[in-house]
Design an enzyme around this catalytic site. Structure first.
Site, PDB file in Angstrom:
ATOM      1  N   LYS A 158       5.307  19.602  30.060  1.00 21.77           N
ATOM      2  CA  LYS A 158       4.601  18.495  30.792  1.00 21.77           C
ATOM      3  C   LYS A 158       4.489  18.750  32.119  1.00 21.77           C
ATOM      4  CE  LYS A 158       5.784  13.216  31.236  1.00 21.77           C
ATOM      5  NZ  LYS A 158       6.865  12.350  31.131  1.00 21.77           N
ATOM      6  N   SER A 186       4.897   7.976  28.947  1.00 23.61           N
ATOM      7  CA  SER A 186       3.954   8.787  29.752  1.00 23.61           C
ATOM      8  C   SER A 186       3.723  10.319  29.320  1.00 23.61           C
ATOM      9  CB  SER A 186       4.750   8.772  31.134  1.00 23.61           C
ATOM     10  OG  SER A 186       5.872   9.588  31.075  1.00 23.61           O
ATOM     11  N   SER A 235       9.331   7.404  27.746  1.00 25.78           N
ATOM     12  CA  SER A 235       8.335   8.027  27.774  1.00 25.78           C
ATOM     13  C   SER A 235       8.209   9.318  26.771  1.00 25.78           C
ATOM     14  CB  SER A 235       8.190   8.670  29.185  1.00 25.78           C
ATOM     15  OG  SER A 235       7.472   7.914  30.005  1.00 25.78           O
TER      16      SER A 235
HETATM   17  N1  LIG Z   1       8.272   6.999  32.465  1.00 25.59           N
HETATM   18  C1  LIG Z   1       8.550   6.289  31.254  1.00 25.59           C
HETATM   19  O1  LIG Z   1       9.802   6.259  30.505  1.00 25.59           O
HETATM   20  C2  LIG Z   1       7.471   5.256  31.108  1.00 25.59           C
HETATM   21  C3  LIG Z   1       7.605   3.713  30.953  1.00 25.59           C
HETATM   22  N2  LIG Z   1       6.685   3.130  30.165  1.00 25.59           N
HETATM   23  C4  LIG Z   1       7.160   3.215  32.544  1.00 25.59           C
HETATM   24  O2  LIG Z   1       6.163   2.973  32.447  1.00 25.59           O
HETATM   25  O3  LIG Z   1       8.070   3.521  33.093  1.00 25.59           O
END
Ligand SMILES: NC(=O)C[C@H](N)C(=O)O
Length: 492
Positions: free
Chosen positions: A76, A156, A180
């Site tokens: 990533k 993400s 994410s």
């Molecule tokens: N970084 C994450 O775990 C993504 C989470 N959906 C957020 O937008 O914060």
């Protein structure tokens, strides 16, 4: 080669039925052919990967190769990689080439892994669609039956999930702050685990919300995730929240089974709006575990409903503080302008996308004097209540089983314009993040449109082994061998 898993590739390399060079070339070709459509990689490091593969073959020939020797992985683009551009999918880091390696990627390299490139993500890991990337959206390799609509891979870690699902790489690293790893794994039909907070070092991982960020593996199978996690995890003096505990051999836990295991079903995870396909898959998952000898217990996690609102205070507060460093003077791309204030403004406006700007503003607001007590401090107190819910539930059960996300992947064109609607995707993943407990997502079946759905297992602190054991039982029962429309195997 399209059916290889990390585990079977490792065996084939050790038995010299396959060379690391062949394996690496195979995946680089697959990326070449398919990633124009999927956009799961921000950077492909082909020359470097081929050179590492030649070195790996030499090491494999000695019969004394480390655990991941010759296995191609995607990283990533949030993990700093020495000498390889690391962008966080943001314009502000578009040309950032770190002079050092993150601990997680150092661990993987020390075990012989080969990096084929850096995978796309939501900008600074903020999002659940991978549509906020400065390098363009990622396209989920799955399609709805009879439709050509392009779907989101989740986020993400959407590039990481899509790359594995499309057969472009054997495994990838992800990071999970509020879901994410797990939500994109569910949307793309693969497996991903967010370990206990503190299990993997955060050193060299670009920070979003430091009290929540946690690295973990994403791959096709439970076994592959176990293999990767063992390498990624471990104490690191360079991260003050890293926990000094030995790393178990997770692979040894895979076949433990679930006889006598107590599995909690939290009633708060069954809102009326939960789609019927997800309800019935969840029931199916419960039956699989029961049939394998587990005891099913109803539990309550009463503060679940506060998970999302408190996450979106705590995470954003931390983000506003972490992202303050990108001012164009000390860090990040600079836009030259008149006064120093104008320089900051122009730099940050050009460098950050809309969602990141929104989060920095909200985070700054909840930390500002007069609002700190009303929002931030209260959210931290509620976070403790959420954590206590889990501790109490785990007095009575060993794991919890829930859906991973409240929907399957949706189309790019269906992405809600209201950010809060997008935040709702994290409804089932955020509470475990707030508590810091480990959780995984496995592909459990398809919905009526032929799209993958995930189920989530949540465990006690540092009991990843129990998650792998229960996950393996479910993986066998689910027999998920479906493949997405876009898959390297289909174009060979
Ligand atoms: N970084 C994450 O775990 C993504 C989470 N959906 C957020 O937008 O914060």
């Amino acid at each position: 080669m399209h059916d290889l898993t990390l585990a079977s590739a490792r065996k084939a390399l050790r038995e010299r039925r396959l060379s690391a060079v062949e394996l690496t070339d195979h995946f680089l070709n697959a990326i070449d052919k398919l990633d124009g459509e999927i956009n799961s990689f921000v950077t492909v490091t082909a020359d470097q990967a081929r050179a590492s593969a030649r070195a790996a073959d030499a090491l494999l020939a000695t019969g004394n190769a480390p655990s991941l020797c010759g296995l191609p992985l995607g990283i990533k683009d949030l993990f700093c990689t020495n000498g390889v551009r690391t962008t966080a999918s943001s314009n502000i880091l578009r040309n950032f080439v770190p002079p050092y390696e993150s601990t997680v990627t150092s661990n993987l390299l020390a075990d012989g892994a080969i990096f084929v490139g850096k995978t796309n993500l939501d900008e600074f890991a903020m999002g659940s669609t991978n549509m906020t990337s400065a390098f363009g959206p990622v396209v989920n390799p799955w399609r709805r039956k009879g439709s050509d609509d392009k779907l989101v891979p989740g986020g993400s870690s959407g590039g990481s999930a899509a790359a594995v699902a499309a057969g472009l790489v054997l495994g990838t690293t992800g990071t999970d702050t509020g879901g994410s790893i797990r939500q994109p794994a569910a949307y793309c039909g693969i497996t991903g685990i967010k370990p206990t907070y503190g299990r993997c070092s955060r050193f060299g991982t670009i920070a979003f919300a430091s009290s929540l960020d946690q690295a973990g593996p994403m791959a096709r199978t439970m076994e592959d995730c176990a293999i990767m996690l063992e390498s990624m995890a471990g104490f690191d003096a360079k991260d003050s929240t890293s926990v000094d505990r030995p790393v178990p051999r997770y692979e040894d836990a895979l076949e433990r089974g679930v006889k006598g295991l107590r599995v909690g079903i939290p009633r708060e995870y069954r809102p009326d709006t939960l789609p019927a396909d997800i309800q019935s898959l969840w029931d199916q998952g419960i039956a699989w575990l029961r049939d394998a000898g587990a005891e099913i217990v109803d539990v309550s996690l009463p503060h679940t409903k506060y998970g999302l609102p408190t996450y979106y205070i705590v995470a954003l507060a931390e983000a506003s503080s972490n992202l303050a460093r990108y001012d164009g003077v000390r860090f990040g791309e600079r836009v030259d302008a008149g006064t120093l204030d104008e320089l900051y403004e122009a730099t940050r406006h050009a460098g950050f996308g809309e969602e990141v700007r929104r989060r920095i503003l909200m985070g700054t607001y909840v930390l500002s004097s007069g609002y700190y007590d009303a929002y931030y401090l209260r959210a931290q107190k509620v976070r403790t209540l959420i954590q206590r819910d889990f501790l109490k539930a785990f007095e009575n059960v060993d794991v919890l089983l829930t859906p991973t996300a409240p929907s399957a992947a949706f189309a790019h064109s269906e992405r809600p314009t209201d950010p809060v609607q997008i935040y709702l995707n994290d409804i089932f993943t955020v509470p475990a993040s707030m508590a810091g407990v480990p959780a995984l997502s496995l592909p459990a079946g398809l919905d009526h449109d032929g799209l993958p759905l995930g189920l989530q297992l949540i465990g006690r602190y540092f009991e990843e082994e129990t998650l792998f054991a229960a996950g393996r039982v479910m993986e066998k029962a689910a027999g998920f061998t479906h493949r997405p429309a876009l898959h390297a195997g289909a174009i060979a």
